[in-house]
Design an enzyme around this catalytic site. Sequence first.
Site, PDB file in Angstrom:
ATOM      1  N   GLU A  83       0.597  -1.541  -0.683  1.00 52.11           N
ATOM      2  CA  GLU A  83      -0.061   0.183   0.231  1.00 52.11           C
ATOM      3  C   GLU A  83       0.503   1.093  -0.168  1.00 52.11           C
ATOM      4  O   GLU A  83       2.310   1.054   0.720  1.00 52.11           O
ATOM      5  CB  GLU A  83      -1.057  -0.001   1.065  1.00 52.11           C
ATOM      6  CG  GLU A  83      -2.007  -0.747   0.878  1.00 52.11           C
ATOM      7  CD  GLU A  83      -2.686  -0.959   2.080  1.00 52.11           C
ATOM      8  OE1 GLU A  83      -4.237  -0.426   1.581  1.00 52.11           O
ATOM      9  OE2 GLU A  83      -2.415  -1.221   2.995  1.00 52.11           O
ATOM     10  N   CYS A  97       3.801   8.548   1.155  1.00 57.58           N
ATOM     11  CA  CYS A  97       4.196   7.436   2.112  1.00 57.58           C
ATOM     12  C   CYS A  97       3.899   6.443   1.070  1.00 57.58           C
ATOM     13  O   CYS A  97       2.735   6.006   0.595  1.00 57.58           O
ATOM     14  CB  CYS A  97       3.047   7.660   3.137  1.00 57.58           C
ATOM     15  SG  CYS A  97       3.061   6.728   4.501  1.00 57.58           S
ATOM     16  N   CYS A 104       4.927  -6.591   7.714  1.00 58.97           N
ATOM     17  CA  CYS A 104       5.897  -5.789   8.999  1.00 58.97           C
ATOM     18  C   CYS A 104       6.992  -7.622   9.629  1.00 58.97           C
ATOM     19  O   CYS A 104       5.633  -7.716  10.087  1.00 58.97           O
ATOM     20  CB  CYS A 104       6.021  -4.781   9.160  1.00 58.97           C
ATOM     21  SG  CYS A 104       7.076  -3.615  10.268  1.00 58.97           S
ATOM     22  N   CYS A 111       0.232  -1.421  16.035  1.00 61.08           N
ATOM     23  CA  CYS A 111       0.203  -0.650  14.300  1.00 61.08           C
ATOM     24  C   CYS A 111      -0.614  -1.759  13.871  1.00 61.08           C
ATOM     25  O   CYS A 111      -0.368  -2.805  13.794  1.00 61.08           O
ATOM     26  CB  CYS A 111       1.852  -0.755  14.060  1.00 61.08           C
ATOM     27  SG  CYS A 111       1.618  -0.455  12.220  1.00 61.08           S
ATOM     28  N   GLY A 149       5.811  -1.136   7.099  1.00 60.75           N
ATOM     29  CA  GLY A 149       7.488  -2.700   6.385  1.00 60.75           C
ATOM     30  C   GLY A 149       8.308  -0.936   7.417  1.00 60.75           C
ATOM     31  O   GLY A 149       7.873  -0.668   7.984  1.00 60.75           O
ATOM     32  N   GLU A 150       9.656  -2.351   7.345  1.00 61.58           N
ATOM     33  CA  GLU A 150      10.651  -1.706   8.362  1.00 61.58           C
ATOM     34  C   GLU A 150      10.953  -1.412   7.390  1.00 61.58           C
ATOM     35  O   GLU A 150      12.885  -2.749   7.531  1.00 61.58           O
ATOM     36  CB  GLU A 150      10.982  -2.645   9.474  1.00 61.58           C
ATOM     37  CG  GLU A 150      11.985  -2.006  10.037  1.00 61.58           C
ATOM     38  CD  GLU A 150      12.229  -0.686  10.724  1.00 61.58           C
ATOM     39  OE1 GLU A 150      11.219   0.315  11.093  1.00 61.58           O
ATOM     40  OE2 GLU A 150      13.462   0.560  10.529  1.00 61.58           O
ATOM     41  N   SER A 178      11.442   6.698   7.752  1.00 62.52           N
ATOM     42  CA  SER A 178      11.345   6.380   9.136  1.00 62.52           C
ATOM     43  C   SER A 178      11.280   4.803   8.948  1.00 62.52           C
ATOM     44  O   SER A 178      11.325   3.471   8.807  1.00 62.52           O
ATOM     45  CB  SER A 178       9.628   6.662   9.165  1.00 62.52           C
ATOM     46  OG  SER A 178       9.037   6.723  10.704  1.00 62.52           O
ATOM     47  N   HIS A 203       7.580   6.584  20.628  1.00 63.72           N
ATOM     48  CA  HIS A 203       6.100   6.513  21.170  1.00 63.72           C
ATOM     49  C   HIS A 203       6.216   6.441  22.717  1.00 63.72           C
ATOM     50  O   HIS A 203       5.639   5.949  23.516  1.00 63.72           O
ATOM     51  CB  HIS A 203       5.408   4.637  20.373  1.00 63.72           C
ATOM     52  CG  HIS A 203       5.566   4.950  19.371  1.00 63.72           C
ATOM     53  ND1 HIS A 203       5.289   6.173  17.921  1.00 63.72           N
ATOM     54  CD2 HIS A 203       5.825   3.981  17.902  1.00 63.72           C
ATOM     55  CE1 HIS A 203       4.776   6.175  17.028  1.00 63.72           C
ATOM     56  NE2 HIS A 203       5.444   4.606  16.811  1.00 63.72           N
ATOM     57  N   CYS A 342      -2.416   6.882   9.214  1.00 64.21           N
ATOM     58  CA  CYS A 342      -0.780   6.380  10.189  1.00 64.21           C
ATOM     59  C   CYS A 342      -1.650   5.111  10.579  1.00 64.21           C
ATOM     60  O   CYS A 342      -2.199   5.050  11.320  1.00 64.21           O
ATOM     61  CB  CYS A 342      -0.115   6.496  10.832  1.00 64.21           C
ATOM     62  SG  CYS A 342       0.080   8.631  10.548  1.00 64.21           S
TER      63      CYS A 342
HETATM   64  N1  SAH Z   1       8.307   0.577  10.896  1.00 60.49           N
HETATM   65  C1  SAH Z   1       8.759   1.917  10.348  1.00 60.49           C
HETATM   66  C2  SAH Z   1       7.676   2.992   9.653  1.00 60.49           C
HETATM   67  C3  SAH Z   1       6.341   2.286   9.515  1.00 60.49           C
HETATM   68  S1  SAH Z   1       6.150   4.125   9.635  1.00 60.49           S
HETATM   69  C4  SAH Z   1       8.429   2.067  11.301  1.00 60.49           C
HETATM   70  O1  SAH Z   1       7.615   2.651  12.916  1.00 60.49           O
HETATM   71  O2  SAH Z   1       9.047   4.186  11.911  1.00 60.49           O
HETATM   72  C5  SAH Z   1       5.201   3.825  10.963  1.00 60.49           C
HETATM   73  C6  SAH Z   1       4.363   5.315  12.149  1.00 60.49           C
HETATM   74  O3  SAH Z   1       3.675   5.202  11.322  1.00 60.49           O
HETATM   75  C7  SAH Z   1       4.308   5.435  13.226  1.00 60.49           C
HETATM   76  O4  SAH Z   1       5.862   6.405  14.031  1.00 60.49           O
HETATM   77  C8  SAH Z   1       3.844   5.734  14.224  1.00 60.49           C
HETATM   78  O5  SAH Z   1       3.432   7.376  13.249  1.00 60.49           O
HETATM   79  C9  SAH Z   1       2.950   5.809  12.638  1.00 60.49           C
HETATM   80  N2  SAH Z   1       1.662   4.416  13.337  1.00 60.49           N
HETATM   81  C10 SAH Z   1       1.441   3.537  13.275  1.00 60.49           C
HETATM   82  N3  SAH Z   1       0.022   2.995  13.854  1.00 60.49           N
HETATM   83  C11 SAH Z   1      -0.628   3.771  13.609  1.00 60.49           C
HETATM   84  C12 SAH Z   1      -2.002   4.547  14.370  1.00 60.49           C
HETATM   85  N4  SAH Z   1      -2.850   2.570  15.441  1.00 60.49           N
HETATM   86  N5  SAH Z   1      -2.489   5.075  14.945  1.00 60.49           N
HETATM   87  C13 SAH Z   1      -1.365   6.628  14.062  1.00 60.49           C
HETATM   88  N6  SAH Z   1      -0.580   6.017  14.186  1.00 60.49           N
HETATM   89  C14 SAH Z   1       0.293   5.109  14.133  1.00 60.49           C
END
Ligand code: SAH
Length: 351
Positions: A83, A97, A104, A111, A149-150, A178, A203, A342
Amino acid sequence: MDLALLDETLAARDEPPFRARQVWAWAAKGAAGYEQMTNIPAELRGTLHEQVPFSTLAVQTERRASDGTVKALFQTVDERPVEAVLMRYRDGRRSICISSQSGCPLTCTFCATGAMKFGRNLTASEIVDQALHFRRLETIDHCVFMGMGEPMLNLDAVLAACEKLPDIGISHRRTAISTVGWIPGIERLADSGMPIRLALSLHAPDEALRSQLMPVNDRYPLADVIEACRAFYERKRRRVFVEYVMLAGVNDRYEQALALAKLLAPRVAGEPHMFKVNLIPYNPIGGPAGAADSASRAQEQRDDRYQGSTREAIAAFKRGLEQDGIEATVRLTRGRDIDAACGQLAARSAV
Ligand code: SAH
């Protein structure tokens, strides 16, 4: 477009080397297909059409939110969901994005992607094709690796894709990667010649809570991650953006804001501020994917293990940070009505 396959196909025909550059120049400018590439002989265009698929990704669905956000769900050749999201801002910025993996392997508890099965790393071409898809809709100028993903677990492909983004209109300075705090990746990004921004998903201001929210913290503890980010700043002189999802009663207390400010503060007086915090309203991720109608979605939200912080709690948290000199913003939530916000990129419709 699989650029290696393009090169091979052209080489097999003894085409001059500039052909690959011509094809890429068209694609990067948003051409819809080979037929538009008027400086390529028609016969060659026909061959490319047959032998080099114009995209490595097939669009499954594309949805538009009321705020103009567009979410595309793609499928790879081996049918993995991917996505990506295009966000349109009033000031004219167009930010994408994008995803670095299908699913992941990490299991951050808030998440949606973490809850789905891990598929595999994406190739550089599959990453670039997400950007090209949106470039065909309009010009784009910012990119964040905040989709599925990471990125640090697939850094070769991510950096190879980043090399291509400036041709599509996205400079390295307007690209951000990120990470959950995968230290070897942060170190490699610091060594890279590209001035790409680093964003850290933090977080929680202490080790115990962070480990609870993000099991990866047991492997790379917060204290070490912060050190790696400070070293990144020393190398690159670019501030690190900290992402902090606001979870009611979990990580949103005023004392936690003060603890976070302390963690991120300059170590010695006069040293520059290396971090900027982005407070992120929590987007409900619900239970298992698949509940499409609004009644079951409402049920899902009640089942969610977390609740988003109130507006007041977010504002107070922000004041706590600012009082201690830490710059903080509250992220605008985009595309929530189409699960494009996000943490919601779980390919709900694809699982
Ligand atoms: N794996 C990487 C890239 C994914 S982006 C990382 O974790 O940075 C992940 C971002 O999505 C998190 O930093 C957070 O900002 C956002 N995120 C994940 N789950 C979320 C949720 N349920 N609500 C709001 N933001 C969320």
